[in-house]
Write a protein that holds these residues in place. Structure first.
Motif, PDB file in Angstrom:
ATOM      1  N   MET A   1     106.540  31.256  18.611  1.00  0.00           N
ATOM      2  CA  MET A   1     105.860  29.799  18.855  1.00  0.00           C
ATOM      3  C   MET A   1     105.232  31.747  19.866  1.00  0.00           C
ATOM      4  N   GLN A   2     103.193  30.333  19.220  1.00  0.00           N
ATOM      5  CA  GLN A   2     101.885  31.401  20.040  1.00  0.00           C
ATOM      6  C   GLN A   2     101.205  29.657  20.719  1.00  0.00           C
ATOM      7  N   GLU A   3     101.728  30.236  22.091  1.00  0.00           N
ATOM      8  CA  GLU A   3     100.347  29.277  23.189  1.00  0.00           C
ATOM      9  C   GLU A   3      99.294  30.134  23.517  1.00  0.00           C
ATOM     10  N   LEU A   4      98.479  29.094  23.707  1.00  0.00           N
ATOM     11  CA  LEU A   4      96.791  29.149  24.392  1.00  0.00           C
ATOM     12  C   LEU A   4      96.958  28.594  25.177  1.00  0.00           C
ATOM     13  N   LYS A   5      96.811  29.252  26.089  1.00  0.00           N
ATOM     14  CA  LYS A   5      96.454  28.373  27.683  1.00  0.00           C
ATOM     15  C   LYS A   5      94.496  27.991  28.564  1.00  0.00           C
ATOM     16  N   LEU A   6      94.155  27.712  28.115  1.00  0.00           N
ATOM     17  CA  LEU A   6      92.859  27.695  29.217  1.00  0.00           C
ATOM     18  C   LEU A   6      92.861  26.768  30.210  1.00  0.00           C
ATOM     19  N   LEU A   7      92.481  27.685  31.056  1.00  0.00           N
ATOM     20  CA  LEU A   7      92.173  27.051  32.679  1.00  0.00           C
ATOM     21  C   LEU A   7      90.713  26.398  31.987  1.00  0.00           C
ATOM     22  N   MET A   8      90.548  25.466  32.480  1.00  0.00           N
ATOM     23  CA  MET A   8      88.674  24.875  32.607  1.00  0.00           C
ATOM     24  C   MET A   8      88.611  24.357  34.178  1.00  0.00           C
ATOM     25  N   ARG A   9      87.600  24.892  34.225  1.00  0.00           N
ATOM     26  CA  ARG A   9      86.290  25.290  35.653  1.00  0.00           C
ATOM     27  C   ARG A   9      86.747  23.474  35.963  1.00  0.00           C
ATOM     28  N   ASN A  10      87.131  22.841  36.222  1.00  0.00           N
ATOM     29  CA  ASN A  10      87.549  21.689  37.052  1.00  0.00           C
ATOM     30  C   ASN A  10      89.199  21.387  37.140  1.00  0.00           C
ATOM     31  N   GLY A  11      89.537  23.093  37.373  1.00  0.00           N
ATOM     32  CA  GLY A  11      90.955  22.888  37.728  1.00  0.00           C
ATOM     33  C   GLY A  11      92.070  22.481  36.347  1.00  0.00           C
TER      34      GLY A  11
ATOM     35  N   ASP B   1     103.402  37.998  15.094  1.00  0.00           N
ATOM     36  CA  ASP B   1     104.128  38.641  17.017  1.00  0.00           C
ATOM     37  C   ASP B   1     102.172  38.862  16.740  1.00  0.00           C
ATOM     38  N   ARG B   2     101.437  38.357  15.556  1.00  0.00           N
ATOM     39  CA  ARG B   2      99.910  38.817  15.485  1.00  0.00           C
ATOM     40  C   ARG B   2      99.403  37.599  16.140  1.00  0.00           C
ATOM     41  N   VAL B   3      98.366  37.804  16.522  1.00  0.00           N
ATOM     42  CA  VAL B   3      97.471  36.195  17.522  1.00  0.00           C
ATOM     43  C   VAL B   3      97.384  35.188  16.166  1.00  0.00           C
ATOM     44  N   VAL B   4      97.056  34.450  16.293  1.00  0.00           N
ATOM     45  CA  VAL B   4      96.933  33.643  14.938  1.00  0.00           C
ATOM     46  C   VAL B   4      95.664  33.477  14.912  1.00  0.00           C
TER      47      VAL B   4
ATOM     48  N   LEU C   1      96.932  34.197  26.618  1.00  0.00           N
ATOM     49  CA  LEU C   1      98.112  34.081  25.166  1.00  0.00           C
ATOM     50  C   LEU C   1      99.119  34.200  25.420  1.00  0.00           C
ATOM     51  N   VAL C   2     100.335  33.002  25.184  1.00  0.00           N
ATOM     52  CA  VAL C   2     101.610  33.729  25.492  1.00  0.00           C
ATOM     53  C   VAL C   2     102.592  33.568  24.122  1.00  0.00           C
ATOM     54  N   PHE C   3     103.387  34.492  23.625  1.00  0.00           N
ATOM     55  CA  PHE C   3     104.328  34.645  22.215  1.00  0.00           C
ATOM     56  C   PHE C   3     105.609  33.915  22.965  1.00  0.00           C
ATOM     57  N   LYS C   4     106.065  32.848  22.870  1.00  0.00           N
ATOM     58  CA  LYS C   4     107.210  32.605  23.043  1.00  0.00           C
ATOM     59  C   LYS C   4     108.241  32.546  22.322  1.00  0.00           C
ATOM     60  N   THR C   5     109.557  32.470  21.992  1.00  0.00           N
ATOM     61  CA  THR C   5     110.148  32.683  21.477  1.00  0.00           C
ATOM     62  C   THR C   5     111.521  31.432  21.955  1.00  0.00           C
ATOM     63  N   THR C   6     112.156  30.827  20.001  1.00  0.00           N
ATOM     64  CA  THR C   6     113.029  29.907  20.733  1.00  0.00           C
ATOM     65  C   THR C   6     114.422  30.765  21.568  1.00  0.00           C
ATOM     66  N   GLU C   7     115.151  30.014  21.742  1.00  0.00           N
ATOM     67  CA  GLU C   7     116.708  30.010  22.181  1.00  0.00           C
ATOM     68  C   GLU C   7     117.173  30.871  21.384  1.00  0.00           C
ATOM     69  N   SER C   8     117.609  30.664  19.641  1.00  0.00           N
ATOM     70  CA  SER C   8     118.125  31.320  18.887  1.00  0.00           C
ATOM     71  C   SER C   8     117.472  32.619  18.611  1.00  0.00           C
ATOM     72  N   GLU C   9     116.170  33.119  18.816  1.00  0.00           N
ATOM     73  CA  GLU C   9     115.463  33.850  18.707  1.00  0.00           C
ATOM     74  C   GLU C   9     115.436  34.707  19.944  1.00  0.00           C
ATOM     75  N   GLN C  10     116.151  34.625  21.289  1.00  0.00           N
ATOM     76  CA  GLN C  10     116.423  35.022  22.273  1.00  0.00           C
ATOM     77  C   GLN C  10     117.855  35.731  22.358  1.00  0.00           C
ATOM     78  N   ARG C  11     118.665  34.625  22.180  1.00  0.00           N
ATOM     79  CA  ARG C  11     120.063  34.862  21.586  1.00  0.00           C
ATOM     80  C   ARG C  11     120.645  36.570  20.654  1.00  0.00           C
ATOM     81  N   GLN C  12     119.095  36.442  19.462  1.00  0.00           N
ATOM     82  CA  GLN C  12     119.064  37.643  18.795  1.00  0.00           C
ATOM     83  C   GLN C  12     119.066  38.570  19.511  1.00  0.00           C
ATOM     84  N   LYS C  13     118.247  39.474  19.490  1.00  0.00           N
ATOM     85  CA  LYS C  13     117.509  40.365  20.893  1.00  0.00           C
ATOM     86  C   LYS C  13     118.698  41.144  21.997  1.00  0.00           C
TER      87      LYS C  13
END
Length: 96
Positions: free
Chosen positions: A1-11, A23-26, A67-79
């Motif tokens: 899973m990919q997560e894009l975090k946006l920090l806004m100027r208002n906090g 493993d590439r950016v969407v 930009l954060v690439f997240k892995t599920t628990e099952s993927e983490q166990r496999q690694k």
């Protein structure tokens, strides 16, 4: 899973997730990152529209992006299992 975090100027922090296993950016996240880089210093009030979920972001209000690439628990166990199965020294070398 990919997560894009946006920090806004208002906090505030906005998170836009995508369930892509790649493993590439969407492409949508890539377009946003390009637009954000190009809009710095621009006086125009550009909007970027994310399609799913529908979210409109004024680029001038975004302070930082990560930009954060997240892995599920099952993927983490496999690694972890692959790491544990590292090469063992050859038994033939021990006999010699």
């Amino acid at each position: 899973m990919q997560e894009l975090k946006l920090l806004m100027r208002n906090g505030q922090t906005l998170c836009v997730c995508n369930s892509s296993e790649s493993d590439r950016v969407v492409s949508e996240f890539g377009r946003f990152l390009d637009e954000f880089r190009l809009s710095e210093g621009a006086s125009k009030e550009k909007l970027f529209i994310f399609s799913d979920p529908l979210l409109m972001v004024r680029l001038s209000e975004v302070a930082a992006v990560s930009l954060v690439f997240k892995t599920t628990e099952s993927e983490q166990r496999q690694k972890e299992q692959k790491k544990r199965l590292s090469r063992k020294p050859s038994e033939t070398k021990a006999l010699n």
